[in-house]
Write an enzyme that holds these catalytic residues in place. Structure first.
Site, short mmCIF file in Angstrom:
data_model
loop_
_atom_site.label_atom_id
_atom_site.label_comp_id
_atom_site.label_asym_id
_atom_site.label_seq_id
_atom_site.Cartn_x
_atom_site.Cartn_y
_atom_site.Cartn_z
N VAL A 172 9.56 -2.57 -66.89
CA VAL A 172 8.43 -1.74 -66.70
C VAL A 172 8.59 -0.31 -66.66
CG1 VAL A 172 6.02 -1.20 -66.23
CG2 VAL A 172 6.79 -3.40 -66.51
N VAL A 186 -3.71 -5.81 -64.46
CA VAL A 186 -4.38 -6.87 -65.18
C VAL A 186 -4.25 -6.86 -66.56
CG1 VAL A 186 -6.66 -8.12 -65.55
CG2 VAL A 186 -6.00 -7.00 -63.45
N LYS A 240 -4.92 -12.02 -60.97
CA LYS A 240 -5.73 -10.77 -61.85
C LYS A 240 -7.10 -11.19 -61.62
CE LYS A 240 -1.67 -10.96 -64.85
NZ LYS A 240 -1.07 -11.87 -66.13
N GLY A 274 4.64 -7.44 -71.05
CA GLY A 274 6.01 -6.74 -72.14
C GLY A 274 5.85 -5.42 -71.55
N1 NAP Z 1 7.12 -7.19 -67.06
C1 NAP Z 1 5.92 -7.26 -67.32
O1 NAP Z 1 5.60 -7.72 -68.59
C2 NAP Z 1 4.67 -6.70 -66.46
C3 NAP Z 1 3.42 -6.84 -67.00
C4 NAP Z 1 2.31 -6.55 -66.04
C5 NAP Z 1 2.79 -6.15 -64.79
N2 NAP Z 1 4.06 -6.01 -64.34
C6 NAP Z 1 4.34 -5.63 -63.27
O2 NAP Z 1 5.13 -4.43 -63.19
C7 NAP Z 1 6.05 -4.49 -61.90
C8 NAP Z 1 7.54 -4.56 -62.42
O3 NAP Z 1 8.00 -5.61 -63.18
P1 NAP Z 1 9.14 -5.51 -63.97
O4 NAP Z 1 9.12 -6.56 -65.12
O5 NAP Z 1 9.33 -4.24 -64.48
O6 NAP Z 1 10.15 -5.96 -62.76
P2 NAP Z 1 11.63 -5.89 -62.68
O7 NAP Z 1 12.19 -5.97 -64.25
O8 NAP Z 1 12.18 -6.94 -62.06
O9 NAP Z 1 12.30 -4.53 -62.20
C9 NAP Z 1 11.85 -4.38 -60.75
C10 NAP Z 1 12.53 -3.05 -60.58
O10 NAP Z 1 12.43 -2.59 -59.11
C11 NAP Z 1 13.79 -2.23 -58.45
N3 NAP Z 1 13.99 -3.03 -57.27
C12 NAP Z 1 13.79 -4.30 -56.68
N4 NAP Z 1 14.04 -4.19 -55.32
C13 NAP Z 1 14.19 -2.84 -55.03
C14 NAP Z 1 14.23 -2.17 -53.61
N5 NAP Z 1 14.40 -2.84 -52.56
N6 NAP Z 1 14.45 -0.77 -53.80
C15 NAP Z 1 14.04 0.00 -54.85
N7 NAP Z 1 14.08 -0.58 -56.35
C16 NAP Z 1 13.93 -2.20 -56.11
C17 NAP Z 1 14.76 -3.20 -59.50
O11 NAP Z 1 16.03 -2.78 -59.24
P3 NAP Z 1 17.22 -2.86 -60.29
O12 NAP Z 1 16.85 -2.46 -61.72
O13 NAP Z 1 18.40 -2.21 -59.53
O14 NAP Z 1 17.36 -4.49 -60.19
C18 NAP Z 1 14.26 -3.06 -60.59
O15 NAP Z 1 14.32 -1.79 -61.15
C19 NAP Z 1 5.62 -5.93 -61.21
O16 NAP Z 1 4.76 -5.62 -60.25
C20 NAP Z 1 5.02 -6.88 -62.07
O17 NAP Z 1 4.25 -7.81 -61.88
C21 NAP Z 1 5.10 -6.38 -65.21
#
Ligand code: NAP
Length: 424
Positions: free
Chosen positions: A16, A130, A203, A299
């Protein structure tokens, strides 16, 4: 509100976060209305050429949240504890506006975050938490502001919905479909949050907080995922005119009820037609009437779209601090009643084909006041085992639970009996 251009710090540049950086930096108002001052991520070795030069990198995301030159912190790390929680609390405590997509965090600490943002008069945006790209928070907060909402019913976990659909379409078992979904990236390596209903419950808790000012604790909520649903049940439900859907339901009609579980729902119902990874939320309200919002629930692009919407809201300088308008009081609910204490049930009992088993079952039904609408016997291969499919009249949930426990102890039953509520 903060003067323009607003300086933004983004903690978490994953799926994201990367898309948000990309959307922000190519926006025509970039540097006029806002700019990215700093970012934080964990793995410094990973190439992120899309991040423009000159942006500060913080290895410690907490420092980003404290940076006095940052006005708005966007938390996209995830998780209800640890660094994500610290970043959010530190940002608000340091009088910075906060946007997050973190459903787990809000479901756990929504009350505290909301109260703190009200106190410090900072913007708190959580549209992306959500149903991804579906603008449900904004619709509830703004478009339906003068409505009384009586019920929210949603398909809020795209992974579960996709799994149920694929099992039926491909006629293969849950485990096989799950493995393929994991390969395709539709399910996480550890799918527990999705398939056990926890993600949908997070959610639902957020929507309940927003709509009913009640934050139900997950530990006291009936949360059951799709992991027990079999190909057989999906096919059988279909034969009788139903689909099986994981429904997250919250109602305040008579008393507060809130639960997540698979339901049999008529295949003509609009929610039964929500396919694949889509999410859908039906809102029942007194003025607008029933409303169905549907779209991509996850996504990077849909979720970034929701984050962008919050960013522009924040820039517009609205007075939308906290989760609720005017800092209304939030009640935490440690034990929620399940949606509908009395419902019709679909019950599947596998039995060895022997004399007497039916009368044993009937006597259990009598004990627990379970009145049967229809019963079907479906002989399985070799005619050794029969599946009994029972549709009941309205039954108290508690009675059905007790009956299922008794049935599972009967001599002659094979595996565990399975009961799902029927939505009408
Ligand atoms: N993906 C979806 O479709 C979606 C939909 C709705 C809501 N969300 C929400 O959006 C949020 C992010 O999701 P995502 O899918 O983007 O997750 P993700 O791809 O796993 O990305 C997480 C990010 O956080 C970083 N991170 C982890 N530990 C850290 C730390 N200690 N200090 C600084 N940065 C750190 C990671 O760094 P690295 O890049 O270096 O690993 C990565 O850049 C979550 O709360 C999720 O529930 C996601």
């Amino acid at each position: 509100m903060t003067s323009l251009p607003v300086s933004i710090g983004i903690a978490g540049i994953g799926n994201v976060g990367s898309e948000v950086v990309s959307q922000l930096t190519k926006h025509k108002e970039y540097k006029k209305s806002f700019f990215i001052k700093a970012v934080s991520y964990r793995n410094k070795k990973k190439k992120r050429n899309f991040i423009p030069k000159g942006i500060i990198y913080y290895s410690d995301a907490k420092k980003l949240a404290q940076d006095k030159n940052i006005d708005l912190v966007i938390e996209l790390i995830g998780g209800s504890e640890g660094i994500a929680k610290d970043v959010c609390f530190i940002a608000i405590k340091n009088n910075k506006h906060l946007i997050t997509a973190n459903k787990a965090l809000i479901a756990e600490y929504g009350k505290e975050l909301s109260e703190l943002s009200n106190k410090n008069l900072v913007y708190f945006g959580f549209e992306a938490s959500v149903a991804g790209g579906v603008p449900v928070i904004k619709v509830i907060k703004e478009s339906l502001v003068s409505n009384e909402i009586s019920q929210i019913t949603g398909i809020m976990n795209g992974t579960s919905n996709y799994l149920m659909d694929e099992i039926e379409k491909k006629s293969i078992d849950f485990e096989k479909v799950l493995k393929t979904a994991q390969k395709l990236g539709y399910a996480e390596k550890d799918p527990t949050f999705d398939i056990e209903g926890i993600d949908a419950a997070h959610k639902l808790a957020i929507l309940s907080l927003l709509v009913f000012k009640k934050l139900p604790r997950l530990s006291g909520m009936h949360v059951r995922g799709v992991s027990e649903v079999t190909l057989y049940d999906i096919k059988t439900a279909r034969e009788f005119g139903y689909k099986i859907k994981l429904l997250a339901i919250c109602s305040n009609e008579n008393s507060f009820e809130c639960s997540v579980e698979p339901w049999l729902i008529s295949q003509d119902h609009s929610l039964a037609k929500i396919d694949g990874v889509l999410n859908a939320i039906e809102i029942n309200s007194n003025l607008a009437g029933p409303l169905l919002l549907t779209g991509a629930g996850a996504g990077s692009k849909p979720t970034a779209s929701a984050v962008m919407s919050d960013i522009f809201d924040c820039l517009a300088g609205g007075n939308r601090t906290g989760i609720l308008r005017n800092g209304e009081k939030i009640n935490e609910i440690s034990n929620s009643k399940s949606f509908k204490s009395e419902v019709k049930f679909y019950l599947r009992v596998s039995v060895v084909d022997k004399v007497g088993i039916l009368s044993d079952l009937t006597s259990i039904f009598k004990t627990f006041k379970i009145s049967i609408e229809t019963i079907y016997q479906d002989l399985q291969k070799g005619n050794q085992v029969a599946n009994l499919i029972i549709f009941t009249h309205n039954v108290k949930r508690t009675q059905m639970q007790k009956a299922v426990l008794k049935i599972n102890k009967l001599k002659g039953t094979v595996g565990n009996a399975l009961a799902f509520c029927i939505y009408n």
